[in-house]
Scaffold this active site. Structure first.
Site, PDB file in Angstrom:
ATOM      1  N   HIS A   1       0.751  -1.049  -0.116  1.00 39.25           N
ATOM      2  CA  HIS A   1      -0.039   0.131  -0.147  1.00 39.25           C
ATOM      3  C   HIS A   1       0.730   1.130  -0.050  1.00 39.25           C
ATOM      4  O   HIS A   1       1.951   1.200   0.167  1.00 39.25           O
ATOM      5  CB  HIS A   1      -0.757  -0.056   1.304  1.00 39.25           C
ATOM      6  CG  HIS A   1      -0.250  -0.027   2.663  1.00 39.25           C
ATOM      7  ND1 HIS A   1       0.241   1.183   3.083  1.00 39.25           N
ATOM      8  CD2 HIS A   1       0.053  -0.950   3.477  1.00 39.25           C
ATOM      9  CE1 HIS A   1       0.979   0.761   4.251  1.00 39.25           C
ATOM     10  NE2 HIS A   1       0.691  -0.272   4.513  1.00 39.25           N
TER      11      HIS A   1
ATOM     12  N   GLU B   1      -2.614  -6.641   7.944  1.00 39.42           N
ATOM     13  CA  GLU B   1      -1.343  -6.500   8.499  1.00 39.42           C
ATOM     14  C   GLU B   1      -1.189  -7.121   9.760  1.00 39.42           C
ATOM     15  O   GLU B   1      -2.020  -7.172  10.622  1.00 39.42           O
ATOM     16  CB  GLU B   1      -0.826  -4.892   8.661  1.00 39.42           C
ATOM     17  CG  GLU B   1       0.577  -4.665   9.193  1.00 39.42           C
ATOM     18  CD  GLU B   1       1.698  -5.435   8.335  1.00 39.42           C
ATOM     19  OE1 GLU B   1       1.743  -6.433   7.919  1.00 39.42           O
ATOM     20  OE2 GLU B   1       2.653  -4.405   7.955  1.00 39.42           O
TER      21      GLU B   1
END
Length: 445
Positions: free
Chosen positions: A234, A308
């Site tokens: 990202h 994550e």
């Protein structure tokens, strides 16, 4: 400080163009394209000050190194031939077209591609010769000699497909069985950082960069009819920029992160995509959505197991705050991550298992159709554990993998889900405007 090593494969040679086996044969020289590409590499690396330049003594590599050197700034040393960079020894196959090798030595050729570490040649005197194993030991010997001479310096290596693969693998102890799982295109650029000598901390900053040659991502290998995944991290968040541990907290992209995603979109706009998947957190999801704006109506699916790593009580904290609250744990995380249980969070083994479970589900789902290409957008730790597994590394090795914000990594499965994965390129960030060095604000993991 670290020793930075930039590794380049030689330019296209006359034998490359004819699809002939070269090995240690020294008849092949650069084509006009090979010379032009080597010139481009030199211009691309201009501005980097090298303490030393080493090249294979074979003339296709020496010619490439000399052509690169001519484009570098003043003060860069002349290339020095090194025996430890000589190409793989394939005496029974040298100067033969690849098609002829496949016809005359079908079993050996199969092993060469499927189980390279077991591939054995019987030499005319009856001696058994294991080309990949021998080259791997040669690469280790080169590292042991060279790293001791160049602590905290930057050096350039110009060599060949095979020895480059073994240099990359042996740098962190990847088993030679993974030889065919690493791509090296002509005049590609790799960047590896060593904290010390062989056996100490190493970081793969990037592998097989080719954008400087006008090739944004490497072409498919011959016979490819399987799956290609573009694995993307990202874009930047404010917490990345500040160095805060964000983990499972749903922190959005900042303006720079959106700009990085837009650059990734432009970088990938000419790549035909068939599917898209991201973590369900907003920062990878928005990154994927921006990339897909150039790709019509491709739906974006999300997967919760790509979220994550959960840092627990560390989330939202800076390193100094973590050290104050949990003395010694941060250093342990940075040196032996596999031993750390995040307070009220996860450990790396758990993240390894769920991320790779998600990866396997994605592979199984999309490899059913031939020639599918898709993007998977996730996070630093998630991408690290996936790539560690694909490359033959372990949970303890996550720091060996670098993933810059909006970096692109290319993974191929030649024949489908059961094929051995090929790392075609890793951590490409040149589209973000940094050249060959990754200068993204990676932030805390």
């Amino acid at each position: 400080m670290a020793t930075r090593v930039i590794i380049v494969r030689h330019g296209q040679s006359t034998y490359n163009a004819l699809k002939m086996i070269q090995g240690r044969c020294d008849e092949s020289v650069l084509t006009d394209k090979g010379i032009a590409d080597a010139t481009t590499v030199g211009k691309t690396l201009n501005g980097i000050n090298f303490a030393a330049i080493y090249c294979s003594p074979l003339q296709r590599a020496t010619q490439t190194a000399q052509t690169i050197h001519a484009q570098l700034g003043e003060g860069n040393p002349a290339p020095v031939p090194a025996e430890g960079l000589r190409e793989i020894d394939l005496p029974n196959w040298e100067k033969m077209p690849k098609t002829e090798v496949a016809e005359k030595f079908p079993e050996e050729y199969r092993l060469w591609h499927e189980k390279p570490a077991e591939f054995c040649m019987i030499l005319p005197d009856g001696t058994e010769h294991y080309p990949v194993r021998s080259l791997y030991e040669q690469a280790k010997g080169f590292w042991q000699e060279i790293l001791a001479k160049h602590k905290d310096e930057t050096i350039l290596i110009v060599a060949h497909n095979g020895i480059n693969r073994c240099l990359i693998m042996s740098a962190s102890g990847i088993d030679p069985s993974k030889y065919q799982g690493i791509q090296q295109s002509n005049c590609c650029i790799n960047v590896i950082n060593f904290k010390g000598g062989l056996g100490e901390t190493v970081q793969y900053e990037s592998l097989n960069q080719t954008e400087h040659l006008g090739v944004k991502i490497p072409s498919f290998r011959p016979g490819h009819e399987g799956l290609r995944i573009l694995l993307v991290r990202h874009g930047e968040t404010n917490w990345n920029k500040e160095g805060r541990f964000q983990g499972s907290k749903d922190i959005p992209l900042n303006d720079n992160g959106r700009a990085q995603a837009a650059k990734a979109q432009a970088f990938l706009k000419d790549v035909e995509l068939h599917f898209a998947m991201s973590s369900s957190l907003s920062r990878p999801k928005e990154t994927a959505e921006i990339i897909l704006q150039a790709h019509g109506d491709i739906p974006l699916d999300t997967h919760d197991e790509l979220i994550e790593i959960g840092h627990g009580l560390w989330e939202g904290k800076l390193e100094a705050e973590i050290e104050a609250g949990f003395p010694g744990m941060l250093e342990e995380w940075q040196t032996t991550p596999e031993t750390v249980q995040m307070p009220e969070g996860e450990n790396i083994q758990g993240v390894w298992e769920r991320a790779n479970r998600a990866w396997d589900e994605i592979i199984e789902r999309y490899a059913a159709k031939p020639n599918q290409v898709g993007i998977v957008v996730a996070h630093d730790a998630i991408n690290k554990v996936i790539l560690c597994r694909l490359m033959g590394l372990q949970p303890k090795d996550i720091w060996a993998i670098k993933q810059g914000n909006c970096a692109v990594t290319v993974i191929d499965y030649l024949k489908g889900a059961d094929s051995e994965p090929i790392v075609q390129a890793m951590n490409i960030t040149s589209h973000l405007g940094f050249g060959v060095i990754d200068k993204t604000a990676a932030g805390a993991l």
